[in-house]
Write a protein that holds these residues in place. Sequence first.
Motif, PDB file in Angstrom:
ATOM      1  N   ARG A  52     -12.265 -26.082 -14.448  1.00  0.00           N
ATOM      2  CA  ARG A  52     -11.759 -25.734 -12.952  1.00  0.00           C
ATOM      3  C   ARG A  52     -10.909 -26.961 -12.698  1.00  0.00           C
ATOM      4  NH1 ARG A  52     -16.714 -26.660  -9.486  1.00  0.00           N
ATOM      5  NH2 ARG A  52     -15.693 -28.162  -8.308  1.00  0.00           N
ATOM      6  N   SER A  72     -14.727 -19.538  -5.277  1.00  0.00           N
ATOM      7  CA  SER A  72     -15.214 -18.303  -6.158  1.00  0.00           C
ATOM      8  C   SER A  72     -14.362 -16.873  -5.676  1.00  0.00           C
ATOM      9  CB  SER A  72     -16.694 -18.006  -5.938  1.00  0.00           C
ATOM     10  OG  SER A  72     -17.213 -18.161  -4.702  1.00  0.00           O
ATOM     11  N   SER A  73     -13.879 -17.164  -4.435  1.00  0.00           N
ATOM     12  CA  SER A  73     -12.979 -15.877  -4.051  1.00  0.00           C
ATOM     13  C   SER A  73     -12.124 -16.316  -3.139  1.00  0.00           C
ATOM     14  CB  SER A  73     -13.893 -14.874  -3.465  1.00  0.00           C
ATOM     15  OG  SER A  73     -14.199 -15.235  -2.410  1.00  0.00           O
ATOM     16  N   THR A 194      -7.225 -13.942  -7.262  1.00  0.00           N
ATOM     17  CA  THR A 194      -7.438 -12.408  -7.604  1.00  0.00           C
ATOM     18  C   THR A 194      -6.188 -11.657  -7.992  1.00  0.00           C
ATOM     19  OG1 THR A 194      -9.144 -12.719  -6.283  1.00  0.00           O
ATOM     20  CG2 THR A 194      -8.934 -10.587  -7.197  1.00  0.00           C
ATOM     21  N   LEU A 205     -11.145 -14.794  -7.451  1.00  0.00           N
ATOM     22  CA  LEU A 205     -10.875 -16.172  -7.427  1.00  0.00           C
ATOM     23  C   LEU A 205      -9.944 -16.633  -6.217  1.00  0.00           C
ATOM     24  CD1 LEU A 205     -11.035 -18.589 -10.404  1.00  0.00           C
ATOM     25  CD2 LEU A 205      -9.556 -19.283  -8.706  1.00  0.00           C
ATOM     26  N   PRO A 230     -15.767 -21.303  -8.616  1.00  0.00           N
ATOM     27  CA  PRO A 230     -15.562 -20.245  -9.364  1.00  0.00           C
ATOM     28  C   PRO A 230     -16.211 -21.010 -10.674  1.00  0.00           C
ATOM     29  CG  PRO A 230     -13.783 -21.682  -9.097  1.00  0.00           C
ATOM     30  CD  PRO A 230     -14.748 -21.904  -8.201  1.00  0.00           C
ATOM     31  N   ASP A 234     -13.896 -17.689 -15.281  1.00  0.00           N
ATOM     32  CA  ASP A 234     -12.786 -17.296 -14.240  1.00  0.00           C
ATOM     33  C   ASP A 234     -11.805 -18.142 -14.139  1.00  0.00           C
ATOM     34  OD1 ASP A 234     -14.379 -15.018 -14.097  1.00  0.00           O
ATOM     35  OD2 ASP A 234     -15.289 -15.226 -12.009  1.00  0.00           O
ATOM     36  N   CYS A 235     -11.846 -19.457 -13.943  1.00  0.00           N
ATOM     37  CA  CYS A 235     -10.814 -20.351 -14.047  1.00  0.00           C
ATOM     38  C   CYS A 235      -9.907 -20.280 -15.391  1.00  0.00           C
ATOM     39  CB  CYS A 235     -11.506 -21.880 -13.923  1.00  0.00           C
ATOM     40  SG  CYS A 235     -12.445 -22.281 -12.565  1.00  0.00           S
ATOM     41  N   THR A 238      -7.850 -17.172 -15.002  1.00  0.00           N
ATOM     42  CA  THR A 238      -6.754 -17.513 -13.826  1.00  0.00           C
ATOM     43  C   THR A 238      -5.787 -18.215 -14.521  1.00  0.00           C
ATOM     44  OG1 THR A 238      -8.499 -17.485 -12.280  1.00  0.00           O
ATOM     45  CG2 THR A 238      -6.348 -18.343 -11.643  1.00  0.00           C
TER      46      THR A 238
END
Length: 379
Positions: A52, A72-73, A194, A205, A230, A234-235, A238
């Motif tokens: 992250r 997280s979003s 996202t 994210l 997140p 997911d990090c 991205t």
Amino acid sequence: MKFNTKTIHGGQKIDPAFNSVMQPIYQTSTYAQQRPGINKGFEYSRTHNPTRTALQNSFASLENAKYGVAFSSGLAAIDAIVKLLSPGDEVISTNDLYGGTFRLFTKIFEKYGVKFHFTSLHNMTDVESLINENTKVIWAETPTNPMINIFDIEALSKISRSNNLLFVVDNTFASPYLQNPLNLGADMVMHSATKYLAGHSDVVLGALMLNDDKIAEKLYFIQNASGAVPGPQDCFLTLRGIKTLHVRMQRHCENALKVAHFLYNHEMVEKVYWPGLESHKNHKVAKKQMSDFGGMLSFRIKDFSKEQTINFLEKLHLFTLAESLGGVESLCGHPATMTHASIPKEEREKSGVTASLIRLSVGIEDADDLINDLKNAFL
Ligand SMILES: *Cc1c(COP(=O)(O)O)cnc(C)c1O
């Protein structure tokens, strides 16, 4: 470092553990401590996680910011900003706002005593008339969703400065490739990563980028205290997406230009909303503050009912009917019944989101194939 280099190297270091070139996924919740409090800067992954941290550094680099904060979003990022406020504080925002942001503002935070005003951010006199001693934030989104309005970031930042407000720009539709609001005077940039940043429709994210030390400290506190962080996977996704942001964006823009002109010249089309068209009412402002015009466009088909519009969408094959945007694949949507269904009909139609409005996220497929897909749907 120029933008196309920043997407790949901005804020990134070779990982010290094994010199891995790519940032590893640190799939761990906790870190061994030598003695209580003596550690390598990581204790618990809600507070800090190396994957992250790498992503946050990339975020900061992309928007020429000192700080990047990952959530997280996109909505969790917005939620964190509103949590900077107290009951009685007021926010001025646009009436052409992402539906989820509108819902968060009105359905969650109004009941905690934060007051939201929704107006057109085109008219600076209107904006100024809403400012009082309780006003704390101007919240802009440009280009807007789904009407693709363009607001003048510099003009709004001047009003914000002179009234000592926090000016936040949701830069999701432009991406940092096209527009850097901090350079134009904004205090904070928000992204639903996202969308274009991650770019492959495989992650949800959110991101905040800013320069102010004190506000950054508060946001890191909220990030940890509220916990909408997140996960490392997911990090990683991205970060990987960001490495091709510039090449993807270039193609999104080229394809959208072709699709916009095709629609503009089609006899059944009433109106096309794409800021690169000279007919777009904010074309000049777009030209001033954006380096190109992006992959998002909306259009209206002449005299189409809701049923006819939905039938048209069902005839498209390459444009998948789906919420969201900014991925490599083209998507189409019906804002009135999908992304903007949570906005009351009257409010929605006032801002132009009528039953015959279609929104396209133009992907990076071959433009001829995309145009043929649209041609067939008109038959
Ligand atoms: C999608 C989107 C959001 C919300 O982001 P999530 O990642 O879906 O939570 C906010 N603003 C805009 C403009 C968006 O398109």
